[in-house]
Design a protein around this motif. Structure first.
Motif, PDB file in Angstrom:
ATOM      1  N   ALA A  22       0.833  -1.213   0.000  1.00 19.59           N
ATOM      2  CA  ALA A  22       0.000   0.000   0.000  1.00 19.59           C
ATOM      3  C   ALA A  22       0.869   1.266   0.000  1.00 19.59           C
ATOM      4  O   ALA A  22       0.526   2.261  -0.640  1.00 19.59           O
ATOM      5  CB  ALA A  22      -0.951  -0.008   1.199  1.00 19.59           C
ATOM      6  N   LEU A  75       0.149   3.631  -2.967  1.00 21.36           N
ATOM      7  CA  LEU A  75      -0.546   4.887  -2.640  1.00 21.36           C
ATOM      8  C   LEU A  75       0.414   6.023  -2.289  1.00 21.36           C
ATOM      9  O   LEU A  75       0.284   7.128  -2.808  1.00 21.36           O
ATOM     10  CB  LEU A  75      -1.521   4.653  -1.476  1.00 21.36           C
ATOM     11  N   VAL A 109      -5.087  -1.037   2.392  1.00 22.62           N
ATOM     12  CA  VAL A 109      -5.544   0.054   1.513  1.00 22.62           C
ATOM     13  C   VAL A 109      -6.521   0.954   2.288  1.00 22.62           C
ATOM     14  O   VAL A 109      -6.454   2.186   2.195  1.00 22.62           O
ATOM     15  CB  VAL A 109      -6.193  -0.503   0.218  1.00 22.62           C
ATOM     16  N   ASP A 110      -7.396   0.333   3.077  1.00 16.40           N
ATOM     17  CA  ASP A 110      -8.347   1.125   3.877  1.00 16.40           C
ATOM     18  C   ASP A 110      -7.618   2.070   4.825  1.00 16.40           C
ATOM     19  O   ASP A 110      -8.053   3.195   5.040  1.00 16.40           O
ATOM     20  CB  ASP A 110      -9.257   0.204   4.716  1.00 16.40           C
ATOM     21  N   TYR A 141      -5.391   4.941   2.430  1.00 23.67           N
ATOM     22  CA  TYR A 141      -6.021   5.786   1.411  1.00 23.67           C
ATOM     23  C   TYR A 141      -6.143   7.254   1.852  1.00 23.67           C
ATOM     24  O   TYR A 141      -5.642   8.168   1.183  1.00 23.67           O
ATOM     25  CB  TYR A 141      -7.398   5.214   1.036  1.00 23.67           C
ATOM     26  N   TRP A 142      -6.787   7.485   3.001  1.00 25.71           N
ATOM     27  CA  TRP A 142      -7.026   8.874   3.429  1.00 25.71           C
ATOM     28  C   TRP A 142      -5.733   9.597   3.776  1.00 25.71           C
ATOM     29  O   TRP A 142      -5.513  10.748   3.330  1.00 25.71           O
ATOM     30  CB  TRP A 142      -8.048   8.922   4.573  1.00 25.71           C
ATOM     31  N   LEU A 146      -5.930   6.578  -9.407  1.00 23.73           N
ATOM     32  CA  LEU A 146      -6.150   5.398  -8.565  1.00 23.73           C
ATOM     33  C   LEU A 146      -7.353   4.563  -8.993  1.00 23.73           C
ATOM     34  O   LEU A 146      -7.325   3.332  -8.885  1.00 23.73           O
ATOM     35  CB  LEU A 146      -6.397   5.812  -7.109  1.00 23.73           C
ATOM     36  N   ALA A 184      -7.275   0.604  -8.899  1.00 18.69           N
ATOM     37  CA  ALA A 184      -7.968  -0.143  -7.840  1.00 18.69           C
ATOM     38  C   ALA A 184      -8.823  -1.237  -8.466  1.00 18.69           C
ATOM     39  O   ALA A 184      -8.884  -2.365  -7.959  1.00 18.69           O
ATOM     40  CB  ALA A 184      -8.839   0.803  -7.006  1.00 18.69           C
ATOM     41  N   LEU A 228     -11.760   1.377  -2.864  1.00 21.81           N
ATOM     42  CA  LEU A 228     -11.263   2.570  -2.182  1.00 21.81           C
ATOM     43  C   LEU A 228     -12.289   2.931  -1.107  1.00 21.81           C
ATOM     44  O   LEU A 228     -13.492   2.932  -1.378  1.00 21.81           O
ATOM     45  CB  LEU A 228     -11.066   3.711  -3.189  1.00 21.81           C
TER      46      LEU A 228
END
Ligand code: 3HC
Length: 311
Positions: free
Chosen positions: A122, A126, A186-187, A190-191, A231, A235, A242
């Motif tokens: 990740a 990301l 990923v969770d 992401y932010w 993304l 994804a 996402l």
């Protein structure tokens, strides 16, 4: 003098040409560059820690070799960038001092923990993906040494991004547990990755001036939008979702609609109160102190060589 210096400077900026270290430049331009380049250098150096955490535990010799090389690349990026900042009249020592005294900023993203192997995927996908989006335009920054450093850094970053994508792809083709581990990672990332682009445009005090000086070429929100656009298809290819239920393309406004970023979390981290801030700085300080004998030996050696040359 200042007047003809300013006119020459304005002409270089207007012509989309480069300012070089010996050229006259406004003091605020110099200060802005020292600020941005040193923060960027610190980010690369502190950014070695979250991934360094997995070098001894990488799942195979091949993964370990790749991860080692990547972390070493980041050290190299830090060194180019410290050198670029030094051309503006600050010493490496001063920059290091600011960092280990907790006075310098570095990217918010490196204050999160890396509890799982999927985090290596990740981060590559990301975090390095966001870094590329932000840094490709910096290859055209108006300050020569910074722009040139960015060219090489971006090439290495795109390799980093692909290796992260490939780690996630491998996990997504694995067992249920591996797929869950990839999605969970990923969770979590992401932010924070979206926060890397900085505050929203209307709360970004430096943007307007940095754009007029052609240090920045796009605003924080423009780059954040571009990143999300990059993304979405990736994804899909990975088979991960996402973690934003409201994310969708708005054809009318030609932008992605998305949920509000948790800016409180961002400001807490910038204030030094993120989950890993204290650990990151403590590790950096320990490394600096443990390395004192190397610096002393290098200085003693240089002094002896200089004496020999005099004789
Ligand atoms: N983390 C920490 N601080 C941040 C931040 C973030 N994600 N985003 C913004 N800030 C800080 C700014 O540095 C500024 O602080 P200061 O005025 O006290 O110095 C303040 O918040 C206000 O933000 P602005 O938008 O006004 O600031 P900028 O115009 O400087 O824009 C930026 C912020 C987009 C991050 C810009 O500085 C930039 O493009 N920097 C170069 C890229 C960089 O530093 N990247 C680090 C990312 S990670 C990396 O490169 C490592 C790789 O291996 C992954």
């Amino acid at each position: 003098d200042d007047e003809s210096g300013q006119a020459a400077f304005d002409a270089v900026i207007a012509a989309d040409s480069r300012i070089e270290p010996r050229d006259w430049m406004p003091e605020d331009y110099r200060r802005t560059l020292i600020r941005q380049i040193s923060q960027h250098a610190h980010s690369e150096i502190i950014g070695m820690q979250p991934e360094g955490n997995w070098i001894t535990r990488a799942p195979s010799l091949k993964r370990k070799a790749i991860l080692l090389a990547k972390v070493q690349d980041e050290a190299g990026h830090g060194l180019y960038l410290y050198s670029a900042a030094q051309t503006l009249g600050i010493t490496r020592d001063e920059m290091t001092r600011q960092l280990i005294d907790g006075k310098a900023k570095y990217s918010s993203i490196f204050n999160y923990p890396t509890p799982t192997w999927a985090d290596m995927g990740a981060i590559g996908w990301l975090v390095d993906g966001a870094a590329i989006c932000n840094q490709v335009p910096l290859c055209r920054a108006s300050y020569g040494p910074y722009a040139r450093a960015m060219v090489r850094i971006c090439k290495e970053e795109s390799f980093h991004q692909r290796q992260g994508f490939e780690i996630l792809l491998t996990l997504m083709q694995g067992t249920d547990a591996q797929r869950e581990m990839a999605q969970e990672s990923v969770d979590r990332w992401y932010w924070p990755a979206l926060m890397m682009f900085g505050p929203p445009d209307d709360e970004s005090p430096n943007s307007a001036r940095s754009m007029a000086w052609k240090i920045k070429r796009f605003s924080n929100d423009e780059l954040r939008q571009r990143f999300v656009g990059m993304l979405v298809p990736q994804a899909e290819a990975l088979g991960v979702s996402l973690p934003d239920p409201t994310l969708r393309w708005n054809a009318q406004e030609e932008r992605y609609d998305m949920s509000e970023i948790d800016w409180t979390e961002f400001h807490e981290i910038l204030a030094g109160r993120g989950p890993m801030n204290a650990v990151r700085i403590q590790n950096r300080r320990n490394a600096h102190e443990d390395g004192a004998w190397v610096r002393e030996a290098a200085v003693a050696y240089a002094r002896r060589q200089a004496l020999k040359a005099e004789r």
